[in-house]
Design an enzyme around this catalytic site. Structure first.
Site, PDB file in Angstrom:
ATOM      1  CB  THR A  84      -0.934   0.000   1.226  1.00  0.00           C
ATOM      2  OG1 THR A  84      -1.777  -1.158   1.140  1.00  0.00           O
ATOM      3  CG2 THR A  84      -1.796   1.238   1.280  1.00  0.00           C
ATOM      4  CG  ASP A 128      -5.018  -3.635  -0.685  1.00  0.00           C
ATOM      5  OD1 ASP A 128      -4.140  -4.437  -1.048  1.00  0.00           O
ATOM      6  OD2 ASP A 128      -5.048  -3.106   0.447  1.00  0.00           O
TER       7      ASP A 128
END
Ligand SMILES: Nc1ncnc2c1ncn2[C@@H]1O[C@H](COP(=O)(O)OP(=O)(O)OP(=O)(O)O)[C@@H](O)[C@H]1O
Ligand SMILES: [Mg+2]
Length: 363
Positions: A84, A128
């Site tokens: 991330t 994600d």
């Protein structure tokens, strides 16, 4: 095949990981709050992962020089290694806005169409857990990635029509903890794939020093080394252990994290010198003491430690296997000689009166 059903993506899905697992690699509520403050903001600040960093640097610099949107990027690797973080850095380095979503949030192709059609030119779309997207959404993504176009299907059955919709060029950054679950057509559409490795102790020390600076915590080199050694190669765990050691240092010492303070604090939290916690040690202890080092079946082992089978398999075992302390064999789980040593026990072949294990390790 429904990709959503293939496997739980995180240990907590699988097992309801105990909340007190300081060494769990998945983010908990406190992590999420603190992580934003600790995330490196550019490639320069991002510690380690030299190969991925260097390659990505070239990809981004070249795109910038051409005045083009960067190629799609896939980041794979275990939880807490910086996927991330890196996706945000990609957007920052490209001077582009970032839109964040995840596979499980996109269940219908329409959800994806709505997101894609609202992207600005050059925007980074961070997806994600991309391995957990639904099949129809995934198929829409193929065309979007390749041709910057989607077909929006209107109506049902024979009367359904596909309305083509042009998209502005964008950069998809996909992250996955399970690259193996990605269908090859999806994997092939990424221009660059970065595989994140576990961090070396020296790199974790840098992460810890950096975070200590941001959190305004005094730490000695040796103190950072002590925490690094117990962080399982994972920056998220290093940052979490640092916060717990800081608490201890404030309450029980003068606030400075020395090697001794770190070691005492992590002893209190039951994280041992190698980063094993209570559950990991319970599994090893049962395997060694009750079953002579194995082989023993997973279910039996789980009953012996009073845990669910999935908890042992998904939460404790991966790290024990990675550390070379436990092996999964067709006949069951076995402890390696290193496990005996780590737990301060004598392997059977060295004990008087023979052994259960002789021959298993060529002894
Ligand atoms: N290379 C790095 N240098 C410094 N800090 C890092 C690095 N990688 C990760 N971190 C820190 O570790 C924490 C977790 O990183 P991140 O959230 O990017 O992991 P992730 O790979 O996305 O995990 P998950 O798979 O659970 O989503 C962040 O707070 C970040 O600050
Ligand atoms: Mg993440």
């Amino acid at each position: 095949m429904n990709w959503d059903d293939t496997a739980p993506s995180t240990a907590e899905d699988a097992a309801g990981a105990p909340a007190d697992r300081l060494v769990a690699a998945d983010a908990d509520g406190e992590d999420t709050a603190v992580e934003a403050a600790l995330r490196p903001k550019d490639l320069e600040e991002f510690v380690g992962q030299e190969r991925v960093r260097e390659q990505l640097d070239l990809v981004l610099k070249a795109a910038r020089a051409r005045g083009a949107t960067a190629d799609h990027v896939l980041l794979s690797g275990a939880p807490g290694l910086g996927k991330t973080t890196l996706s945000m850095i990609i957007a920052a380095e490209m001077g582009a806005p970032i839109r964040i979503t995840s596979g499980p949030a996109i269940q219908h192709a329409g959800d994806l169409a709505a997101i894609l059609s609202s992207l600005q030119e050059g925007e980074v779309l961070f997806l994600d857990e991309i391995h957990r997207m639904s099949r129809p959404a995934e198929e829409m993504l193929y065309m979007a990635m390749e041709d910057f176009r989607v077909d929006v299907i209107v109506g049902k059955g024979p009367g359904a029509t596909a309305i083509p919709l042009e998209l502005p060029p964008f950069t998809l950054v996909g992250a996955t903890t399970r690259a193996g679950l990605l269908p090859p057509p999806l994997r092939d559409r990424f221009g660059f794939t970065g595989h994140m490795e576990f961090y070396a102790p020296a790199e974790l020390r840098r992460v810890i020093h950096r975070s200590a600076g941001l959190l305004d915590v005094a730490i000695e080199t040796e103190g950072a080394a002590e925490i690094a050694g117990r962080s399982r190669g994972t920056p998220r765990i290093a940052n979490r252990l640092l916060r717990r050691v800081r608490d201890y240092a404030q309450v029980k010492a003068d606030g400075v994290i020395t090697r001794e303070v770190a070691s005492q604090a992590l002893g209190v939290y039951e994280v041992d010198a190698r980063g094993l916690d209570r559950l990991d040690r319970a599994v090893l202890t049962a395997l060694l003491k009750l079953f002579g080092g194995g082989p023993v079946g997973l279910s039996t082992l789980a009953v012996a430690v009073g845990e669910e089978r999935e908890t042992v398999e998904e939460v404790a075992e991966p790290f024990l296997v990675r550390e070379g302390l436990l092996a999964r064999t067709p006949r069951g789980r076995i402890a390696t000689p290193a496990a005996w040593t780590h737990m301060g026990l004598v392997p059977p072949q060295q004990q008087a009166g023979g052994s259960v294990q002789q021959g298993l390790f060529g002894a």
